[in-house]
Motif scaffolding. Structure first.
Motif, mmCIF file in Angstrom:
data_model
loop_
_atom_site.group_PDB
_atom_site.id
_atom_site.type_symbol
_atom_site.label_atom_id
_atom_site.label_comp_id
_atom_site.label_asym_id
_atom_site.label_seq_id
_atom_site.Cartn_x
_atom_site.Cartn_y
_atom_site.Cartn_z
ATOM 1 N N LYS A 228 0.838 -1.195 0.000
ATOM 2 C CA LYS A 228 0.000 0.000 0.000
ATOM 3 C C LYS A 228 0.875 1.247 0.000
ATOM 4 O O LYS A 228 1.758 1.414 0.829
ATOM 5 N N GLY A 229 0.630 2.130 -0.979
ATOM 6 C CA GLY A 229 1.373 3.379 -1.069
ATOM 7 C C GLY A 229 2.711 3.261 -1.762
ATOM 8 O O GLY A 229 3.419 4.276 -1.912
ATOM 9 N N LEU A 230 3.076 2.065 -2.195
ATOM 10 C CA LEU A 230 4.360 1.866 -2.866
ATOM 11 C C LEU A 230 4.186 1.867 -4.384
ATOM 12 O O LEU A 230 3.072 1.803 -4.899
ATOM 13 N N PHE A 231 5.296 1.915 -5.104
ATOM 14 C CA PHE A 231 5.316 1.931 -6.565
ATOM 15 C C PHE A 231 4.559 0.717 -7.106
ATOM 16 O O PHE A 231 4.705 -0.397 -6.603
ATOM 17 N N ASN A 232 3.759 0.929 -8.119
ATOM 18 C CA ASN A 232 2.959 -0.145 -8.696
ATOM 19 C C ASN A 232 3.830 -1.042 -9.577
ATOM 20 O O ASN A 232 4.343 -0.605 -10.606
ATOM 21 N N LEU A 233 4.019 -2.280 -9.159
ATOM 22 C CA LEU A 233 4.861 -3.223 -9.884
ATOM 23 C C LEU A 233 4.027 -4.345 -10.486
ATOM 24 O O LEU A 233 3.011 -4.751 -9.925
ATOM 25 N N THR A 234 4.499 -4.847 -11.614
ATOM 26 C CA THR A 234 3.858 -5.969 -12.293
ATOM 27 C C THR A 234 4.676 -7.222 -12.055
ATOM 28 O O THR A 234 5.909 -7.202 -12.132
ATOM 29 N N LEU A 235 4.003 -8.328 -11.774
ATOM 30 C CA LEU A 235 4.689 -9.601 -11.576
ATOM 31 C C LEU A 235 4.895 -10.320 -12.908
ATOM 32 O O LEU A 235 4.134 -10.119 -13.870
ATOM 33 N N TYR A 236 5.910 -11.171 -12.961
ATOM 34 C CA TYR A 236 6.069 -12.051 -14.107
ATOM 35 C C TYR A 236 4.970 -13.106 -14.112
ATOM 36 O O TYR A 236 4.540 -13.578 -13.047
ATOM 37 N N ASP A 237 4.509 -13.471 -15.306
ATOM 38 C CA ASP A 237 3.572 -14.577 -15.465
ATOM 39 C C ASP A 237 4.169 -15.564 -16.469
ATOM 40 O O ASP A 237 5.332 -15.424 -16.879
ATOM 41 N N LYS A 238 3.401 -16.542 -16.853
ATOM 42 C CA LYS A 238 3.922 -17.574 -17.757
ATOM 43 C C LYS A 238 4.416 -16.981 -19.075
ATOM 44 O O LYS A 238 5.507 -17.323 -19.558
ATOM 45 N N TYR A 239 3.631 -16.047 -19.638
ATOM 46 C CA TYR A 239 3.993 -15.463 -20.932
ATOM 47 C C TYR A 239 5.239 -14.589 -20.829
ATOM 48 O O TYR A 239 6.193 -14.738 -21.602
ATOM 49 N N SER A 240 5.263 -13.673 -19.857
ATOM 50 C CA SER A 240 6.397 -12.756 -19.752
ATOM 51 C C SER A 240 7.675 -13.479 -19.324
ATOM 52 O O SER A 240 8.776 -13.113 -19.740
#
Length: 445
Positions: A228-240
């Motif tokens: 909460k309140g931190l930089f919005n990060l994207t996780l790796y998934d199968k495709y990436s």
């Protein structure tokens, strides 16, 4: 009591000259010992004079004749003989910023100290070092140093580390490399930020400093539920994950042709996420990057296949292996191999979901005692629980690592009491697993 001795190693020089726990090292060859780097440098000579303050206040001056570079056999209460330097960055992916409140104080300390890099293997960003610190490393010829690079792009690194002084990393790496200092590098890869073409550029830049930069490890960003309140990060998934594996493959193949090593390796998490098998054993070249989770699956397979021949075929016993989601399929295969050799050994594999940090955290090393207890309390567990050592306090905190304690302060003894089952701790690479099973199973009469 600066430079106070915590341990004397058996058979060491320190034992021979009758040093004791509690004694204090004052000087070596008339030089004050400021920190562990001074100590390691000053004891290299074949003839040294040390000044020791005994526990009762008397000061001894001792002349020591030894082999060049031979250690005295001393461990100190403070591992680096000084207070560690805290991190000046505010990285967008910092795991410590994602911890919940109420954990033990040592877990919240962000170190960025080159001395811990040399002597505990910690990674540093180099932002916490003055030029004289770099010069001292060069003067003392201390290697290797582990550096968190993340990107060689000047402006991007400043943004990722939230530090306007973070952009000079490549110049510092060049200076160290030109002076003959060996360097291991690491990238925490964040999808959409420093991966893809940015990662390729970073790899190519760092490869220019080979062989002084010996290798590069790339690990995926980890995200807990406390962001909460931190930089919005994207996780790796199968495709990436699959894309990243494919993206770096041409460079790995090129470097294998040129130097006989892929130079850059992705952690096992990428392959597990992508559903792609890990590379062969020769790819990992001695498994020097295990601490980054690189090659653990391949090494586990190798040691199990080799050690199966030592499995006691007449023994009977029942065990439960505890692991996280990432390693579950692999640990299940290990269990099946063992029971195929001896069907009197019964093994259950329990996959623990990480409720403490959130289900996005799937590695076994970040499981907590409370999750293990809660999810196994109603299960039939057999005679023993077997857990990997990387679940316990070991290297990510300063000080004594001998405590058998999980991240949430639950101890191994707490688990044994709660689940009424004996816990056995296995090396995280699995190298002692068959031995542990042999030792804790009974020969059938």
């Amino acid at each position: 009591m600066k430079n106070q001795i915590a341990k004397i190693l058996p058979g060491s020089i320190a034992e021979e000259i009758e040093l004791e726990v509690g004694d204090r090292l004052i000087s070596i060859n008339g030089n004050d010992v400021i920190d562990i780097i001074d100590y390691k440098f000053l004891i290299t000579d074949e003839l040294i004079n040390i000044e020791i303050e005994k526990t009762y206040g008397e000061v001894w001056e001792i002349e020591v004749e030894k082999e060049y570079d031979e250690d005295l056999g001393i461990e100190f209460i403070d591992a680096i003989l000084d207070k560690p330097k805290s991190c000046h960055n505010n990285c967008i992916f910092c795991f410590i910023d994602q911890l919940p409140e109420g954990m033990r104080e040592t877990l919240y300390f962000k170190d960025d100290d080159s001395r811990l890099s040399f002597f505990q293997g910690n990674f540093v960003t180099l932002t916490n070092m003055k030029e004289e610190d770099i010069d001292r490393i060069i003067r003392y010829k201390i290697s290797p140093i582990n550096v968190s690079v993340h990107t060689t792009d000047v402006e991007l690194r400043k943004r990722m580390l939230n530090n306007k002084f973070a952009g000079n990393v490549y110049a510092r790496l060049e200076k160290l490399a030109q002076a003959g200092i060996k360097i291991n590098c690491q990238v925490v890869s964040c999808p959409g930020i420093n991966n893809g073409s940015e990662l390729i550029k970073t790899i190519e830049d760092l490869y220019k400093l080979y062989p002084n930069i010996e290798n590069l490890a790339v690990v995926p960003v980890g995200v807990t539920k406390y962001r909460k309140g931190l930089f919005n990060l994207t996780l790796y998934d199968k495709y990436s994950s699959s894309q990243e594996i494919e993206s770096v493959k041409h460079l790995q193949e090129k470097y294998l042709r040129e130097i006989g090593s892929p130079f850059i390796r992705l952690s096992d998490e990428f392959y597990v996420s992508a559903g792609i098998d890990v590379p062969g054993e020769e790819f990992y070249d001695g498994y020097e990057q295990l601490e980054d989770g690189i090659g653990m699956i391949r090494l586990l397979r190798s040691v199990i296949n080799e050690d199966l021949a030592t499995l006691e075929l007449q023994n009977r016993g029942s065990f439960t292996f505890v692991t996280g989601h990432s390693a579950y399929a692999e640990i299940l295969k290990v269990a099946e191999k063992i029971t195929a050799c001896n069907n009197k050994i019964k093994i259950e594999v329990k996959k623990i979901t990480n409720h403490f940090f959130g289900e996005t955290i799937t590695v076994a090393g970040l499981l907590t005692g409370s999750d293990i207890i809660e999810q196994l309390k109603d299960e039939k567990l057999g005679d023993y629980l077997i857990m990997p050592s990387n679940m316990l306090k070991n290297g990510y905190e300063l000080g004594n690592n001998d405590q058998q304690i999980f991240l949430d302060d639950i101890t191994v003894r707490d688990i044994e009491k709660s689940l009424n089952t004996k816990v056995l701790i296995c090396d995280y690479s699995g190298e002692d697993l068959i031995h542990i099973i042999n030792e804790n199973s009974k020969e059938e009469k």
